[in-house]
Enzyme design. Structure first.
Site, short mmCIF file in Angstrom:
data_model
loop_
_atom_site.label_atom_id
_atom_site.label_comp_id
_atom_site.label_asym_id
_atom_site.label_seq_id
_atom_site.Cartn_x
_atom_site.Cartn_y
_atom_site.Cartn_z
N HIS A 117 0.69 -1.07 -0.10
CA HIS A 117 0.11 -0.05 -0.09
C HIS A 117 0.96 1.08 0.06
O HIS A 117 2.09 1.19 0.17
CB HIS A 117 -0.88 -0.04 1.30
CG HIS A 117 -0.38 0.42 2.48
ND1 HIS A 117 0.41 -0.55 3.27
CD2 HIS A 117 -0.40 1.26 3.59
CE1 HIS A 117 0.60 -0.35 4.23
NE2 HIS A 117 0.23 0.65 4.50
N HIS A 149 1.44 3.91 1.76
CA HIS A 149 2.00 4.64 2.85
C HIS A 149 3.51 4.87 2.76
O HIS A 149 4.19 4.04 2.37
CB HIS A 149 1.70 4.08 4.27
CG HIS A 149 0.22 4.40 4.60
ND1 HIS A 149 -0.58 3.81 5.62
CD2 HIS A 149 -0.67 5.33 4.14
CE1 HIS A 149 -1.77 4.34 5.63
NE2 HIS A 149 -1.93 5.31 4.85
N ASP A 205 6.06 4.63 4.90
CA ASP A 205 7.00 3.77 5.45
C ASP A 205 7.01 2.46 4.88
O ASP A 205 7.69 1.50 5.01
CB ASP A 205 6.67 3.59 7.11
CG ASP A 205 5.32 3.02 7.18
OD1 ASP A 205 4.36 3.75 6.48
OD2 ASP A 205 5.07 2.16 8.19
N HIS A 206 6.22 2.24 3.84
CA HIS A 206 6.19 1.17 2.93
C HIS A 206 6.92 1.09 1.57
O HIS A 206 7.00 0.15 0.76
CB HIS A 206 4.92 0.33 2.82
CG HIS A 206 4.23 0.28 4.03
ND1 HIS A 206 4.11 -1.14 4.53
CD2 HIS A 206 3.90 0.87 5.18
CE1 HIS A 206 3.58 -1.08 5.94
NE2 HIS A 206 3.32 0.00 6.03
N HIS A 244 -7.32 -0.60 5.72
CA HIS A 244 -6.45 0.31 6.20
C HIS A 244 -6.17 1.39 5.15
O HIS A 244 -6.10 2.70 5.32
CB HIS A 244 -4.98 -0.34 6.31
CG HIS A 244 -3.84 0.44 6.79
ND1 HIS A 244 -3.74 0.86 8.11
CD2 HIS A 244 -2.65 0.72 6.13
CE1 HIS A 244 -2.63 1.56 8.11
NE2 HIS A 244 -1.87 1.53 7.14
N ASP A 299 -0.30 -3.89 6.36
CA ASP A 299 -0.74 -3.26 7.69
C ASP A 299 -2.47 -3.65 7.91
O ASP A 299 -3.07 -2.79 8.02
CB ASP A 299 -0.63 -1.63 7.48
CG ASP A 299 0.75 -1.22 7.87
OD1 ASP A 299 1.68 -1.73 7.96
OD2 ASP A 299 1.01 0.02 7.57
N HIS A 353 4.53 -4.53 10.96
CA HIS A 353 5.14 -3.78 12.11
C HIS A 353 5.14 -4.67 13.30
O HIS A 353 4.28 -5.57 13.35
CB HIS A 353 3.87 -2.76 12.30
CG HIS A 353 4.14 -1.71 11.52
ND1 HIS A 353 4.71 -0.50 11.63
CD2 HIS A 353 3.26 -1.43 10.39
CE1 HIS A 353 4.74 0.26 10.63
NE2 HIS A 353 3.75 -0.25 9.88
FE FE Z 1 2.68 0.83 8.00
ZN ZN Z 2 0.25 1.85 6.50
#
Ligand code: FE
Ligand code: ZN
Length: 267
Positions: free
Chosen positions: A53, A55, A57-58, A113, A132, A170
Site C-alpha cells: 500500500h 504509505h 514507511d512502505h 487500512h 498493515d 509492524h
Molecule cells: Fe505501516
Molecule cells: Zn500503513
C-alpha cells in the site's frame, strides 16, 4: 525453498526479504539503506520489489532501489496514482511470477487500512505478506476504508490454510495483546501469550511471523463474531450505544474504535 528474513526499519517496521538461489525480493522497502545492507550482508541480487500500500514507511526506498538494481516493481493498481515507480499493476486474484526465485505469489485485495491495499500469498510454503492489514494480535487502523471492508478483508485472510505464516509490517504485538487482554481479561491463552512475547521482545527477537491458526485463536479482530468479544464490545459501549450493535460489522467497527482510543500499558 524460500528463506524469509526480517529487516527491522524505523521504530517498529519490518521489511521482508525473500531469497532463493542468490536472488531476492523485498516487500515494502520503506528504507532503501536497510535493504541495501540486508542484500549486501547475504550476497543477494534484488529481483523484485513488492508493495502492499501507498504509505511512506512502505514505499520510501522504492525508487532508489529500483534504479540501482533494475528490480521489477509490483504494487496495487488502485493506488498507482499515489505510488511513483510501479511497473506491474496488480488487481485482486492476480498472480506474480518471480522466476528468479522460483515462486508465484497470489494477490489478495484487502481494503480497509487503505482502499487499494493488497496482500501477497505464496501457496506452496504458505507465506502471507499482509502489510498493515492483519497484525499479530491486531489489525491496521481504518484510515481509508470502512469496518465492512476491513472485516471482509480479514475474513479472506483468516480463510487461508491455518499453518500459513503471517508476515505483517509492524512489531505491534505487545500493545495489541494488551488491548486483547482488555477485551478478554479471562482468556488464559492471552496471558500466556503476553508472557511469551514479552520474553521474545526482551531478547530482541521479532514476534512476527505468527500463523493464521494462532491469529484465529487470539486476535480479537478475527474473533469479532465470538460470544466473548461481542459481549465485551456491547458492555464497553454502554446500554444506549449497544442498541446499534446489531451485526458483526457494527461490532467490528466498535471494537476498532475501542482500540483507537486504548492506551496500552506496555509497548
Ligand atoms: Fe505501516
Ligand atoms: Zn500503513
Amino acid at each position: 525453498m524460500i528463506t524469509v528474513t526480517a529487516l527491522p526499519a524505523f521504530t517498529d517496521n519490518y521489511l521482508w526479504l525473500l531469497d532463493a538461489g542468490g536472488h531476492a525480493a523485498v516487500v515494502d522497502p520503506g528504507d532503501a539503506e536497510v535493504v541495501r545492507a540486508g542484500l549486501a550482508a547475504r550476497g543477494l541480487r534484488l529481483a523484485a520489489i513488492l508493495i502492499t500500500h501507498h504509505h511512506p514507511d512502505h514505499i520510501g526506498g522504492l525508487l532508489a532501489l529500483a534504479a540501482e538494481t533494475g528490480a521489477a516493481v509490483y504494487g496495487p493498481r488502485a493506488e498507482s496514482s499515489k505510488i511513483k515507480g510501479l511497473q506491474h499493476l496488480l488487481d485482486d486474484h492476480d498472480e506474480v511470477r518471480l522466476d528468479a526465485l522460483g515462486i508465484t505469489l497470489q494477490v489478495i485485495a484487502v481494503p480497509g487500512h487503505t482502499l487499494g491495499h493488497i496482500a501477497y500469498f505464496e501457496p506452496t510454503q504458505r507465506l502471507l505478506f499482509c502489510g498493515d492489514t492483519l497484525f499479530v494480535g491486531g489489525c491496521g487502523r481504518l484510515f481509508e476504508g470502512t469496518p465492512a471492508q476491513m472485516l471482509e478483508s480479514l475474513d479472506r485472510l483468516a480463510a487461508l490454510p491455518p499453518e500459513t505464516a503471517v508476515y505483517c509490517a509492524h512489531e505491534y504485538t505487545l500493545s495489541n495483546l494488551d488491548f486483547a487482554t482488555t477485551v478478554e481479561p479471562h482468556n488464559l491463552a492471552l496471558a500466556e501469550e503476553m508472557a511469551r512475547v514479552q520474553a521474545l521482545r526482551a531478547a530482541g527477537v521479532p514476534s512476527v511471523p505468527s500463523t493464521i491458526a494462532h491469529e484465529r485463536r487470539l486476535n480479537p479482530f478475527l474473533r469479532a463474531r465470538s460470544a466473548e468479544v461481542t459481549a465485551a464490545v456491547v458492555a464497553q459501549a454502554g446500554e444506549e450505544a449497544s442498541q446499534k450493535l446489531g451485526n458483526p460489522i457494527e461490532i467490528f467497527g466498535a471494537l476498532r474504535r475501542w482500540k483507537d482510543g486504548h492506551r496500552p500499558r506496555v509497548r
